[in-house]
Design an enzyme around this catalytic site. Structure first.
Site: not given
Ligand code: NDP
Length: 443
Positions: A165, A125
């Site tokens: 995201d 991430k």
């Protein structure tokens, strides 16, 4: 104290300030203990200590010049969490709240989620505390170019393939991809969520929301119920929320709420998907604008939708947006299903309360895995220089969601926790990563 409790204690001591990471790691480790009992060799190999420590964390300066000519400096991150199953894979979050704790929680979740998809992808991430809201396209572009000026050294089609995201949609992915190509002089499958004209996959935009609804259908069928006629409360108004609304309504459900960080809209006539897209994708506006053209709809400033009567709640905005009070309201109003479209939107005590009160609960790492699964399909198409039709990708997504449901259900049953999908998803995701890590030695 058992193995998982000892590792949780070490994490609490070492990472005192990382509350979101401790929350996610504790939830995962607590549930996988039965698998650890069945495999004493994992402890000898320090497997869990290695699983919860990212392989690499990159933190960097992101300087850019705003439209007034002033230099702005943000902080950029990439947390390369685990590469046992494949190249690192996970989104880039652009939001002022971004910090290491949030990215580590997301990276760990992503590792197990990617495992559940059965596609060859490790977990990662990244992101920045940059806020694209209210910035001009040129400012967003200059930020993305500066962000990629550092990230380019750390990613590649066989190394790390980032995606979107919160705050990172098609516009941001386009600018990041353009910058990568310029720095490397290579057109590579290094980002997913790309535009259709340059290597993107049909159905990727829809995949997370659609996938969450396909997962919900599996849950309903398990209980001999149907989505038709069910009332659904959804939070968020971004990518995941929009396409959850679309698919749920297509299948005959009645979606009554959407929200953003300022408040929520209740529409008794059912949320108007086209209006939602116009406000959020075209005008980049706020959800309160919805009520202007929808007379029966009401806007509730600074409130969350969980007090509305519904059969099903789908939190699709952000972490910890559904707490114990919200859970109590949902149960009191008769909700029977909660499906996490976002990552860890439900607090730990709220999850426990919902499960104890008979709510069938789907954790995000299973229910929202359709996004990354379709990113995996985008990578396959790029490698083969092919473009599959929307139906082909959607069929594969549907199969993947059905399989994730089945593996979570079966794993829970096998370990004596029938019906607990939190438990099942954690165990099923963990065992595959554990097996690969054991095979690859201490690294
Ligand atoms: P978007 O940026 O498209 O939308 C996010 C939505 O959540 C917006 O409506 C935003 O409102 C709201 N939101 C963000 N922060 C907060 C907050 N602190 N409080 C209340 N509302 C908030 O993001 P996505 O839809 O892509 O992502 C939503 C969730 O789904 C995230 O948890 C993400 O990690 C997860 N996810 C996304 C995937 C994807 O494919 N996109 C895949 C798997 C998971 P506002 O505009 O006011 O900020």
């Amino acid at each position: 104290m058992n193995y998982s409790q000892r590792v949780i204690k070490q994490l609490q001591e070492r990472y005192k300030d990382e509350s979101e990471f401790i929350q996610a790691a504790s939830e995962i480790l607590t549930t996988i203990q039965p698998a650890l009992d069945a495999h004493p060799e994992y402890e000898r190999a320090g497997l869990v200590e290695r699983l919860v420590e990212p392989e690499r964390i990159i933190i960097f300066r992101v300087p850019w010049v705003d439209d007034e000519g002033k230099v702005q400096v943000n902080r950029g991150y990439r947390v390369q969490f685990n590469s046992a199953l494949g190249p690192y894979k996970g989104g880039i979050r652009l939001h002022p709240s971004v910090n290491l704790s949030i990215l580590k929680f997301l990276g760990l979740e992503q590792t197990l989620k990617n495992s559940l998809t059965t596609l060859p992808m490790g977990g990662a991430k990244g992101g920045s505390d940059f806020d694209p809201k209210g910035k001009s396209d040129s400012e967003v572009m200059r930020f993305c170019q500066s962000f990629m000026a550092e990230l380019v050294r750390h990613i590649g089609p066989d190394t790390d393939v980032p995606a979107g995201d919160i705050g990172t949609g098609a516009r941001e992915i386009g600018y990041l991809f353009g910058a990568y190509k310029k720095f490397t002089n290579k057109w590579q499958s290094v980002l997913t969520g790309k535009g259709l004209s340059y290597g993107g996959s049909l159905a990727r935009t829809e995949a997370t929301g659609f996938g969450a609804v396909y997962f919900l259908e599996n849950m309903l069928h398990q209980k001999n119920e149907d989505i038709k006629g069910k009332t659904i409360a959804i939070s968020g108004a971004g990518n995941v929320a929009q396409y959850a609304v679309k698919k749920a309504e297509e299948l005959g459900a009645h979606v009554v709420t959407v929200s953003d960080s300022n408040g929520y809209v209740y529409d008794p006539n059912g949320v108007d998907f086209d209006a939602l897209v116009q406000i959020k994708q075209v005008e980049r506006g706020r959800i309160k604008e919805y009520v202007k053209d929808h007379r029966d709809a009401q806007y509730h400033e600074n409130e969350r939708p969980w007090g509305e009567k519904c059969d099903i709640a789908m939190p699709c905005a952000t972490q910890n947006e559904l707490d114990l009070d919200d859970a109590r309201k949902l149960v009191a109003n008769g909700a029977k299903y909660v499906v996490e479209g976002a990552n860890m939107p439900t607090t730990t005590d709220a999850t426990e309360y919902l499960q104890k009160n008979g709510v069938f609960f789907a954790p995000g790492k299973a229910a929202n895995a359709g996004g990354v699964a379709t990113s995996g399909l985008e990578m396959s198409q790029n490698h083969e220089h092919l473009s599959w039709s929307f139906e082909e990708v959607d069929d594969k997504l549907h199969d993947i969601m059905n399989n994730i449901y089945k593996s979570a259900w079966d794993a829970a049953k096998q370990y004596g926790h029938e019906g607990d999908l939190v438990f099942g998803a954690n165990i099923a995701g963990f065992l595959k990563v554990a097996d690969a890590m054991m095979a690859q030695g201490i690294c």
